[in-house]
Design a protein around this motif. Structure first.
Motif, PDB file in Angstrom:
ATOM      1  N   LEU A 417      23.238  11.652  41.293  1.00 36.06           N
ATOM      2  CA  LEU A 417      23.126  10.464  42.157  1.00 36.06           C
ATOM      3  C   LEU A 417      23.379  10.832  43.618  1.00 36.06           C
ATOM      4  N   ILE A 418      24.398  11.672  43.857  1.00 32.18           N
ATOM      5  CA  ILE A 418      24.707  12.102  45.236  1.00 32.18           C
ATOM      6  C   ILE A 418      23.521  12.861  45.824  1.00 32.18           C
ATOM      7  N   ILE A 419      22.957  13.795  45.047  1.00 28.56           N
ATOM      8  CA  ILE A 419      21.791  14.561  45.517  1.00 28.56           C
ATOM      9  C   ILE A 419      20.637  13.608  45.832  1.00 28.56           C
ATOM     10  N   GLY A 420      20.447  12.607  44.960  1.00 29.65           N
ATOM     11  CA  GLY A 420      19.379  11.628  45.168  1.00 29.65           C
ATOM     12  C   GLY A 420      19.544  10.869  46.471  1.00 29.65           C
ATOM     13  N   PHE A 421      20.755  10.404  46.749  1.00 30.63           N
ATOM     14  CA  PHE A 421      20.986   9.617  47.964  1.00 30.63           C
ATOM     15  C   PHE A 421      20.960  10.461  49.235  1.00 30.63           C
ATOM     16  N   VAL A 422      21.437  11.697  49.140  1.00 34.20           N
ATOM     17  CA  VAL A 422      21.357  12.592  50.307  1.00 34.20           C
ATOM     18  C   VAL A 422      19.900  12.899  50.614  1.00 34.20           C
ATOM     19  N   THR A 423      19.117  13.148  49.565  1.00 35.58           N
ATOM     20  CA  THR A 423      17.680  13.390  49.736  1.00 35.58           C
ATOM     21  C   THR A 423      17.020  12.192  50.397  1.00 35.58           C
ATOM     22  N   GLU A 424      17.393  10.990  49.937  1.00 37.16           N
ATOM     23  CA  GLU A 424      16.814   9.773  50.513  1.00 37.16           C
ATOM     24  C   GLU A 424      17.175   9.649  51.996  1.00 37.16           C
ATOM     25  N   TYR A 425      18.421   9.964  52.326  1.00 37.33           N
ATOM     26  CA  TYR A 425      18.874   9.857  53.720  1.00 37.33           C
ATOM     27  C   TYR A 425      18.047  10.775  54.625  1.00 37.33           C
ATOM     28  N   ALA A 454      14.670  22.242  60.948  1.00 42.35           N
ATOM     29  CA  ALA A 454      16.125  22.087  61.089  1.00 42.35           C
ATOM     30  C   ALA A 454      16.654  21.034  60.116  1.00 42.35           C
ATOM     31  N   LEU A 455      15.925  19.938  59.979  1.00 42.32           N
ATOM     32  CA  LEU A 455      16.325  18.876  59.045  1.00 42.32           C
ATOM     33  C   LEU A 455      16.404  19.414  57.618  1.00 42.32           C
ATOM     34  N   GLY A 456      15.388  20.181  57.206  1.00 39.87           N
ATOM     35  CA  GLY A 456      15.352  20.732  55.847  1.00 39.87           C
ATOM     36  C   GLY A 456      16.534  21.641  55.563  1.00 39.87           C
ATOM     37  N   TYR A 457      16.849  22.521  56.537  1.00 39.41           N
ATOM     38  CA  TYR A 457      17.974  23.437  56.344  1.00 39.41           C
ATOM     39  C   TYR A 457      19.288  22.658  56.235  1.00 39.41           C
ATOM     40  N   LYS A 458      19.441  21.656  57.106  1.00 39.75           N
ATOM     41  CA  LYS A 458      20.676  20.870  57.117  1.00 39.75           C
ATOM     42  C   LYS A 458      20.830  20.054  55.831  1.00 39.75           C
ATOM     43  N   SER A 459      19.709  19.627  55.265  1.00 36.94           N
ATOM     44  CA  SER A 459      19.760  18.774  54.071  1.00 36.94           C
ATOM     45  C   SER A 459      20.263  19.522  52.833  1.00 36.94           C
ATOM     46  N   GLN A 679      18.309  26.891  47.328  1.00 38.88           N
ATOM     47  CA  GLN A 679      18.349  26.559  48.764  1.00 38.88           C
ATOM     48  C   GLN A 679      16.938  26.357  49.322  1.00 38.88           C
ATOM     49  N   ILE A 680      16.042  27.283  48.984  1.00 40.18           N
ATOM     50  CA  ILE A 680      14.671  27.189  49.522  1.00 40.18           C
ATOM     51  C   ILE A 680      13.989  25.929  48.997  1.00 40.18           C
ATOM     52  N   ALA A 681      14.189  25.638  47.704  1.00 40.14           N
ATOM     53  CA  ALA A 681      13.530  24.476  47.090  1.00 40.14           C
ATOM     54  C   ALA A 681      13.981  23.173  47.756  1.00 40.14           C
ATOM     55  N   ILE A 682      15.296  23.034  47.982  1.00 45.80           N
ATOM     56  CA  ILE A 682      15.809  21.801  48.611  1.00 45.80           C
ATOM     57  C   ILE A 682      15.271  21.665  50.031  1.00 45.80           C
ATOM     58  N   SER A 683      15.362  22.749  50.829  1.00 43.63           N
ATOM     59  CA  SER A 683      14.929  22.655  52.230  1.00 43.63           C
ATOM     60  C   SER A 683      13.427  22.423  52.328  1.00 43.63           C
ATOM     61  N   ALA A 684      12.631  23.101  51.481  1.00 48.66           N
ATOM     62  CA  ALA A 684      11.165  22.932  51.523  1.00 48.66           C
ATOM     63  C   ALA A 684      10.773  21.503  51.160  1.00 48.66           C
ATOM     64  N   SER A 685      11.351  20.972  50.088  1.00 51.72           N
ATOM     65  CA  SER A 685      10.997  19.613  49.644  1.00 51.72           C
ATOM     66  C   SER A 685      11.376  18.569  50.683  1.00 51.72           C
ATOM     67  N   ASN A 686      12.575  18.710  51.268  1.00 46.86           N
ATOM     68  CA  ASN A 686      13.045  17.698  52.218  1.00 46.86           C
ATOM     69  C   ASN A 686      12.356  17.807  53.574  1.00 46.86           C
TER      70      ASN A 686
END
Length: 767
Positions: A417-425, A454-459, A679-686
């Protein structure tokens, strides 16, 4: 130790009953969606529902000057073209994947059968030499069968999802004439059909396979559940090709359509004059729907298999306690019931009357399902587990209480749930990160790209901490079994997660159909609002998939290390450290292959779209139809050809590393790919999601700030479109495929662990 409250018979009834309820509920939702007719004919203006769900007086909106019959026929025609294109592509893809499936099944049988020289004699058990277990040949045969079962279930899950999505897209468009609420319910119900079918089918097939295998294995539970791991391998190997192939298809068409249509020709998105528009809409279904369905099915199958393997060599398996042994499946069963109740909140309990209510309604689904599931997990942990038991922990048995296992599952659920809401933010244009990216478009595409990266890396920061904390808590309480059930906790609400995720592409297609059918600006605004919310929910879905993949991969890694008889993985050992370095590099190599594939396919698509605009008379004026079929063929050919090298890289790496360097180096490769891949997957998707929604923020012009950047066709808008096209392969091809890379290499290593443990390491043997 004590016994569980729920009897073995009760557990054996509960699991299939919940699965059947899930399938029945999905069929009910499908029947409700099918009531929206794709044939001309007026519906009654008031059927007693009044203003419910955004229904208002302008049912058909005659002031638009559109003949209702021609609009419905046009929608049906477009839907048919999209459905045929998607079906044709998937059948072509499955022919190639089918050849691989058979070849790899033979490889599994040969490798595992040769462990004891294809002997059919019973052998001493791996974990207890005083007992006699079934021969390695049996493990080879049953692992092969479970691999094929997993592969077929994965393919069917993806295909059914695609058929449902293409069935619902035009119906969502037609319902948008009645108001945004009606359209939302149609799109969400269609997503629910896919979510519940996939969750229930995955559970039911796994449960039936366990019971059939038990007829042969009897009391040899460690052998039985070792053979079941093939189910996870089959699911993920098909998901890899579905994700990569579908991702290349959809993004080649999307990039080609956007660059020429929006930037060069200044025509709207999904304009019927654009030759790539049908290919683009087909791509949404084969990539975002079929690919995501197979991916999450693979995660579910693998986390279940990892938990079952560890449980089989713990007190549950040693003492043959069936109900606690089936604890992972009982969690998934209760998850189906929880998701069923949660879905009713979106479709029946709350009404959507305005555009601004769409996103909160979808977020409410995540919160309600998580809260209800926490209660469900507590009840299951109380009735299905003994008060205390032992869990296998790298050669030792660790004492665990049932409340500790409850916390392991709950921490995975809440981390999701936390990952979901951070992704949404970070990806929703309602918040400052995406608005800042949109604002950076004032000075051109370069600053947009810088802000987006920068946003992707920070996310990555908060999701990684959430995953790290869940790993620490679950491992401290219940070793690797704790991590496996934490992954299952994250995936326990998979039916709701998939419903929300599938809703996005369905809404996207609905908007495309509205534009192509020449519907009014008012209807397009509604479908755009549905689509914008869908973009964010798709990013949330990807966040869940990546987070669960990290936990699943670690659980599989632990099971592999145990099965390969590796006592410790010491990073200071050169063998392990070189594996870490190579493993950390693999996600970059894989991403390079998939990005290049999208780029080269998009290049062909851009050239073809330009050629048609330049050579077909009357195309820009709208008096001549473009050649859609050629663009569909370019995407199909490119994706089929280009999906093979990345797939081969993932599937062959564990085998090559093991042959030349042995299991210790392979353990390093698995750990390295997990750490860098997440790390790469999260930053690329976001990053990709943020660029997409920054573009939509400018296009919608819903605020003073957004209006100052627009309208469509302005320089900031063109800069935003360029950012969106760069982000397309990041968020829909490379990013989502990486979570399959880290899971697939781990589960493949686990399946081949008996063979790897006795052979390999040729290079190190020479020195």
């Amino acid at each position: 130790m004590g016994a569980s409250i729920l009897s073995d018979f009760g557990a054996e009834i509960l699991i299939p009953v919940c699965a059947v309820i899930g399938i029945a509920f999905s069929l009910v939702q499908w029947v409700l969606v099918s009531k929206v007719k794709l044939s001309p004919g007026r519906e009654s203006v008031n059927n007693g529902s009044g203003a419910k769900n955004g229904y208002s007086d302008y049912l058909i909106e005659e002031e638009e000057g559109l003949n209702d019959h021609s609009v419905v026929l046009k929608c049906a025609e477009i839907q048919s073209a999209i459905s045929e294109g998607a079906t044709s592509f998937l059948f072509t893809e499955y022919q190639y994947v089918g050849i691989f499936m058979v070849a790899f099944a033979i490889l599994i049988f040969l490798f595992l059968g040769s462990v004891e020289g294809f002997s059919s004699k019973s052998q001493p058990c791996t974990y207890d030499k005083s007992k006699i277990c079934k021969p390695a040949l049996a493990t080879a045969a049953f692992s092969t069968i479970s691999f094929l079962l997993g592969a077929i279930t994965s393919v069917v899950s993806g295909f059914l999802g695609m058929k449902i999505a293409t069935y619902a897209n035009a119906r969502t468009t037609l319902e948008a004439r009645k108001g945004v609420g009606k359209a939302f319910i149609t799109a969400f119900r269609s997503g629910a059909v896919m979510g519940f079918l996939l969750a229930a089918n995955g559970l039911l097939v796994l449960y039936i396979a366990i019971n059939l295998f038990k007829l042969y294995y009897g009391d040899d539970w460690s052998g039985l559940f070792e053979a079941i791991t093939g189910y996870g391998l089959g699911g993920s190997s098909m998901a890899l090709f579905g994700r990569v192939g579908g991702g290349i298809y959809t993004k080649a068409a999307d990039v080609g359509a956007d660059l020429v249509g929006k930037v060069e020709r200044n025509i709207p998105e999904d304009d019927p004059r654009n030759p790539a528009v049908i290919a683009d809409n087909v791509g949404d279904n084969v990539g975002d729907i079929a690919g995501m369905g197979s991916d999450l099915f693979g995660s579910y199958a693998e986390s279940s298999c990892a938990a079952l393997v560890v449980a089989s060599i713990s007190s549950f398996g040693i003492n043959h306690e069936l109900t606690p042994m089936l604890y992972p499946l009982i969690i998934s069963s209760v998850g189906i019931i929880v998701c069923l109740i949660t879905t009713l909140f979106a479709t029946d309990f709350f009404e959507i009357k305005a555009v601004k209510e769409i996103e909160p309604s979808l977020k409410r689904q995540l919160i309600i399902s998580t809260v209800l599931m926490t209660i469900g997990i507590g009840i299951v942990s109380w009735i299905a587990l003994p008060s205390s038991f032992t869990i296998f922990n790298f050669g030792d048995q660790k004492a665990v209480k049932n409340w500790q296992l409850f916390l392991c599952v709950a921490v995975g659920l809440w981390a999701g749930l936390i990952i979901g809401f951070v992704t949404e933010y970070y990806t929703s244009n309602a918040y400052s990160p995406v608005q800042d990216v949109a604002d950076s478009c004032r000075t051109g595409a370069a600053t947009n790209v810088i802000f987006g990266l920068a946003l992707g890396y920070k996310s990555c920061i908060i999701p990684i901490f959430a995953i790290a904390i869940s790993i620490f808590v679950s491992f401290s309480f219940a070793a690797m079994y704790g991590i496996a059930v934490a992954a299952l906790g994250m995936l326990s609400t998979i039916a709701t997660g998939l419903a929300i995720d599938a809703y996005g592409p369905i809404s996207d297609n609905a908007g495309g159909i509205a534009e192509m059918a020449g519907m009014s600006h008012r209807i397009r605004e509604r479908t755009d609002a549905l689509d914008a919310a869908g973009n964010t929910t798709a990013a949330i879905g990807k966040g869940f998939a990546i987070g669960s993949a990290a936990l699943v991969s670690l659980a599989l890694f632990g099971a592999f290390v145990s099965r390969a008889a590796i006592s410790t993985v010491d990073v200071l050992t050169p063998k392990v450290f070189i594996g870490l370095l190579v493993g950390a590099m693999l996600p970059y190599w894989f991403s390079a292959m998939t990005m290049k594939s999208v780029g080269s396919a998009a290049l062909k698509m851009v050239e073809e779209v330009r050629r048609q605009f330049n050579t077909i008379p009357g195309l820009m004026e709208g008096t001549t139809k473009p050649d859609y079929a050629t663009c569909v063929k370019i995407s199909t050919d490119a994706s089929i050809k280009e999906m093979i090298p990345p797939g081969a890289l993932v599937m062959l790496t564990p085998l090559v590393v093991w042959i030349f360097f042995g299991v210790e180096t392979l353990s390093g490769v698995l750990a390295g790919s997990l750490v860098s891949g997440v790390q790469i997957a999260i930053s690329a998707s976001n990053t990709g999601g943020a660029w997409d929604n920054a573009k939509k923020y400018i296009e919608a012009g819903a605020s003073t700030h957004a209006k100052s950047l627009g309208p469509k066709g302005s320089d900031p808008h063109k800069a935003a479109v360029i950012g969106d096209t760069i982000g397309d392969p990041l968020k829909d091809t490379s990013g989502p495929s990486l979570n399959i890379l880290i899971k697939l290499m781990a589960v493949e290593s686990l399946v081949f662990a008996p063979f790897f443990a006795t052979h390999g390491g040729l290079l190190f043997k020479l020195f």
